[in-house]
Write a protein that holds these residues in place. Sequence first.
Motif, PDB file in Angstrom:
ATOM      1  N   ARG A   1       5.800  -0.756  -3.413  1.00 47.94           N
ATOM      2  CA  ARG A   1       4.673  -1.608  -3.013  1.00 47.94           C
ATOM      3  C   ARG A   1       3.376  -1.073  -3.594  1.00 47.94           C
ATOM      4  O   ARG A   1       3.256   0.113  -3.890  1.00 47.94           O
ATOM      5  CB  ARG A   1       4.569  -1.711  -1.484  1.00 47.94           C
ATOM      6  CG  ARG A   1       4.164  -0.425  -0.780  1.00 47.94           C
ATOM      7  CD  ARG A   1       4.226  -0.616   0.725  1.00 47.94           C
ATOM      8  NE  ARG A   1       3.833   0.597   1.444  1.00 47.94           N
ATOM      9  CZ  ARG A   1       3.917   0.740   2.762  1.00 47.94           C
ATOM     10  NH1 ARG A   1       4.389  -0.252   3.509  1.00 47.94           N
ATOM     11  NH2 ARG A   1       3.540   1.871   3.327  1.00 47.94           N
ATOM     12  N   GLN A   2       2.437  -1.989  -3.749  1.00 44.05           N
ATOM     13  CA  GLN A   2       1.129  -1.623  -4.253  1.00 44.05           C
ATOM     14  C   GLN A   2       0.071  -2.351  -3.451  1.00 44.05           C
ATOM     15  O   GLN A   2      -0.008  -3.590  -3.483  1.00 44.05           O
ATOM     16  CB  GLN A   2       0.988  -1.961  -5.733  1.00 44.05           C
ATOM     17  CG  GLN A   2      -0.277  -1.442  -6.360  1.00 44.05           C
ATOM     18  CD  GLN A   2      -0.239  -1.478  -7.874  1.00 44.05           C
ATOM     19  OE1 GLN A   2       0.576  -2.171  -8.473  1.00 44.05           O
ATOM     20  NE2 GLN A   2      -1.117  -0.711  -8.511  1.00 44.05           N
ATOM     21  N   ALA A   3      -0.712  -1.577  -2.723  1.00 46.27           N
ATOM     22  CA  ALA A   3      -1.823  -2.131  -1.950  1.00 46.27           C
ATOM     23  C   ALA A   3      -3.055  -2.198  -2.839  1.00 46.27           C
ATOM     24  O   ALA A   3      -3.155  -1.473  -3.834  1.00 46.27           O
ATOM     25  CB  ALA A   3      -2.076  -1.252  -0.731  1.00 46.27           C
ATOM     26  N   PRO A   4      -4.016  -3.041  -2.480  1.00 47.86           N
ATOM     27  CA  PRO A   4      -5.232  -3.160  -3.294  1.00 47.86           C
ATOM     28  C   PRO A   4      -5.916  -1.811  -3.484  1.00 47.86           C
ATOM     29  O   PRO A   4      -6.156  -1.088  -2.510  1.00 47.86           O
ATOM     30  CB  PRO A   4      -6.099  -4.121  -2.484  1.00 47.86           C
ATOM     31  CG  PRO A   4      -5.130  -4.927  -1.702  1.00 47.86           C
ATOM     32  CD  PRO A   4      -4.001  -3.994  -1.364  1.00 47.86           C
TER      33      PRO A   4
ATOM     34  N   LYS B   1      -4.760   0.850  -4.759  1.00 54.69           N
ATOM     35  CA  LYS B   1      -3.879   2.015  -4.641  1.00 54.69           C
ATOM     36  C   LYS B   1      -2.788   1.969  -5.705  1.00 54.69           C
ATOM     37  O   LYS B   1      -2.519   0.932  -6.303  1.00 54.69           O
ATOM     38  CB  LYS B   1      -3.267   2.083  -3.248  1.00 54.69           C
ATOM     39  CG  LYS B   1      -4.274   2.321  -2.142  1.00 54.69           C
ATOM     40  CD  LYS B   1      -3.577   2.572  -0.820  1.00 54.69           C
ATOM     41  CE  LYS B   1      -4.575   2.886   0.270  1.00 54.69           C
ATOM     42  NZ  LYS B   1      -3.905   3.167   1.573  1.00 54.69           N
TER      43      LYS B   1
ATOM     44  N   ARG C   1       1.097   2.175  -7.110  1.00 48.91           N
ATOM     45  CA  ARG C   1       2.393   1.705  -6.638  1.00 48.91           C
ATOM     46  C   ARG C   1       3.178   2.881  -6.067  1.00 48.91           C
ATOM     47  O   ARG C   1       3.185   3.975  -6.638  1.00 48.91           O
ATOM     48  CB  ARG C   1       3.163   1.061  -7.794  1.00 48.91           C
ATOM     49  CG  ARG C   1       4.402   0.307  -7.376  1.00 48.91           C
ATOM     50  CD  ARG C   1       5.036  -0.419  -8.551  1.00 48.91           C
ATOM     51  NE  ARG C   1       4.141  -1.439  -9.098  1.00 48.91           N
ATOM     52  CZ  ARG C   1       4.518  -2.331 -10.009  1.00 48.91           C
ATOM     53  NH1 ARG C   1       5.753  -2.333 -10.485  1.00 48.91           N
ATOM     54  NH2 ARG C   1       3.656  -3.224 -10.471  1.00 48.91           N
TER      55      ARG C   1
ATOM     56  N   GLU D   1      -1.564  -1.674   7.541  1.00 50.84           N
ATOM     57  CA  GLU D   1      -1.497  -0.823   6.341  1.00 50.84           C
ATOM     58  C   GLU D   1      -0.249  -1.069   5.507  1.00 50.84           C
ATOM     59  O   GLU D   1      -0.114  -0.497   4.421  1.00 50.84           O
ATOM     60  CB  GLU D   1      -1.601   0.661   6.717  1.00 50.84           C
ATOM     61  CG  GLU D   1      -0.654   1.102   7.800  1.00 50.84           C
ATOM     62  CD  GLU D   1      -1.312   1.117   9.178  1.00 50.84           C
ATOM     63  OE1 GLU D   1      -2.036   0.154   9.506  1.00 50.84           O
ATOM     64  OE2 GLU D   1      -1.067   2.097   9.922  1.00 50.84           O
ATOM     65  N   ASP D   2       0.669  -1.893   5.976  1.00 51.29           N
ATOM     66  CA  ASP D   2       1.830  -2.285   5.177  1.00 51.29           C
ATOM     67  C   ASP D   2       1.497  -3.429   4.223  1.00 51.29           C
ATOM     68  O   ASP D   2       2.337  -3.807   3.399  1.00 51.29           O
ATOM     69  CB  ASP D   2       2.995  -2.718   6.077  1.00 51.29           C
ATOM     70  CG  ASP D   2       3.541  -1.579   6.910  1.00 51.29           C
ATOM     71  OD1 ASP D   2       3.832  -1.818   8.101  1.00 51.29           O
ATOM     72  OD2 ASP D   2       3.691  -0.462   6.381  1.00 51.29           O
ATOM     73  N   THR D   3       0.289  -3.974   4.365  1.00 51.36           N
ATOM     74  CA  THR D   3      -0.127  -5.063   3.484  1.00 51.36           C
ATOM     75  C   THR D   3      -0.132  -4.594   2.034  1.00 51.36           C
ATOM     76  O   THR D   3      -0.764  -3.597   1.692  1.00 51.36           O
ATOM     77  CB  THR D   3      -1.522  -5.564   3.870  1.00 51.36           C
ATOM     78  OG1 THR D   3      -1.463  -6.143   5.182  1.00 51.36           O
ATOM     79  CG2 THR D   3      -2.030  -6.597   2.885  1.00 51.36           C
ATOM     80  N   ALA D   4       0.599  -5.331   1.194  1.00 49.81           N
ATOM     81  CA  ALA D   4       0.728  -4.934  -0.216  1.00 49.81           C
ATOM     82  C   ALA D   4       1.550  -5.989  -0.942  1.00 49.81           C
ATOM     83  O   ALA D   4       2.171  -6.856  -0.306  1.00 49.81           O
ATOM     84  CB  ALA D   4       1.408  -3.580  -0.334  1.00 49.81           C
TER      85      ALA D   4
ATOM     86  N   TYR E   1       4.923  -6.295  -2.756  1.00 48.91           N
ATOM     87  CA  TYR E   1       6.186  -5.555  -2.750  1.00 48.91           C
ATOM     88  C   TYR E   1       6.981  -5.950  -3.993  1.00 48.91           C
ATOM     89  O   TYR E   1       7.212  -7.142  -4.254  1.00 48.91           O
ATOM     90  CB  TYR E   1       6.969  -5.869  -1.482  1.00 48.91           C
ATOM     91  CG  TYR E   1       6.409  -5.144  -0.280  1.00 48.91           C
ATOM     92  CD1 TYR E   1       5.175  -5.524   0.266  1.00 48.91           C
ATOM     93  CD2 TYR E   1       7.081  -4.073   0.301  1.00 48.91           C
ATOM     94  CE1 TYR E   1       4.645  -4.841   1.350  1.00 48.91           C
ATOM     95  CE2 TYR E   1       6.561  -3.397   1.389  1.00 48.91           C
ATOM     96  CZ  TYR E   1       5.335  -3.784   1.909  1.00 48.91           C
ATOM     97  OH  TYR E   1       4.810  -3.106   2.985  1.00 48.91           O
TER      98      TYR E   1
ATOM     99  N   THR F   1       1.358  -9.742   3.859  1.00 43.94           N
ATOM    100  CA  THR F   1       0.060  -9.549   4.505  1.00 43.94           C
ATOM    101  C   THR F   1       0.282  -9.413   6.001  1.00 43.94           C
ATOM    102  O   THR F   1       0.874 -10.295   6.623  1.00 43.94           O
ATOM    103  CB  THR F   1      -0.882 -10.728   4.223  1.00 43.94           C
ATOM    104  OG1 THR F   1      -1.027 -10.898   2.805  1.00 43.94           O
ATOM    105  CG2 THR F   1      -2.248 -10.471   4.840  1.00 43.94           C
TER     106      THR F   1
END
Length: 126
Positions: free
Chosen positions: A38-41, A43, A45, A87-90, A92, A123
């Motif tokens: 996963r890659q969050a804004p 951040k 991967r 914080e799992d928002t990303a 995937y 999200t």
Amino acid sequence: QVQLVESGGGLVQAGGSLTLSCVASGSIVSINAMGWYRQAPGKQRELVANITRGGTNYADSVKGRFTASRDNAKNTVYLRMDSLKPEDTAVYYCNAELVITFQEMGVSYIEGVDYWGKGTLVTVSS
């Protein structure tokens, strides 16, 4: 043509659940590993979970909440996500280490290749 197609992302409230799916298709000889990143804004991967011949690995941040599984007959990997947090928002991404076969100039080849899906957005609202 080998491809990975993800599905199952969406919007969910904190504490909720989602299940992601990823299907690998094409000239696949075997699958060495399949999993999720996963890659969050803003951040990098990061690995979420992957299933290898040696077992299943999870990021510390998702242990006990996420479960990865595979259906080898369907070349599919799943990610069941419970107790989701904001914080799992990303995005995937599905990843697979595949052994594929292809032809070039009438000669058949077998090759190990790393493939990525296009990603599915998860999200989690607070």
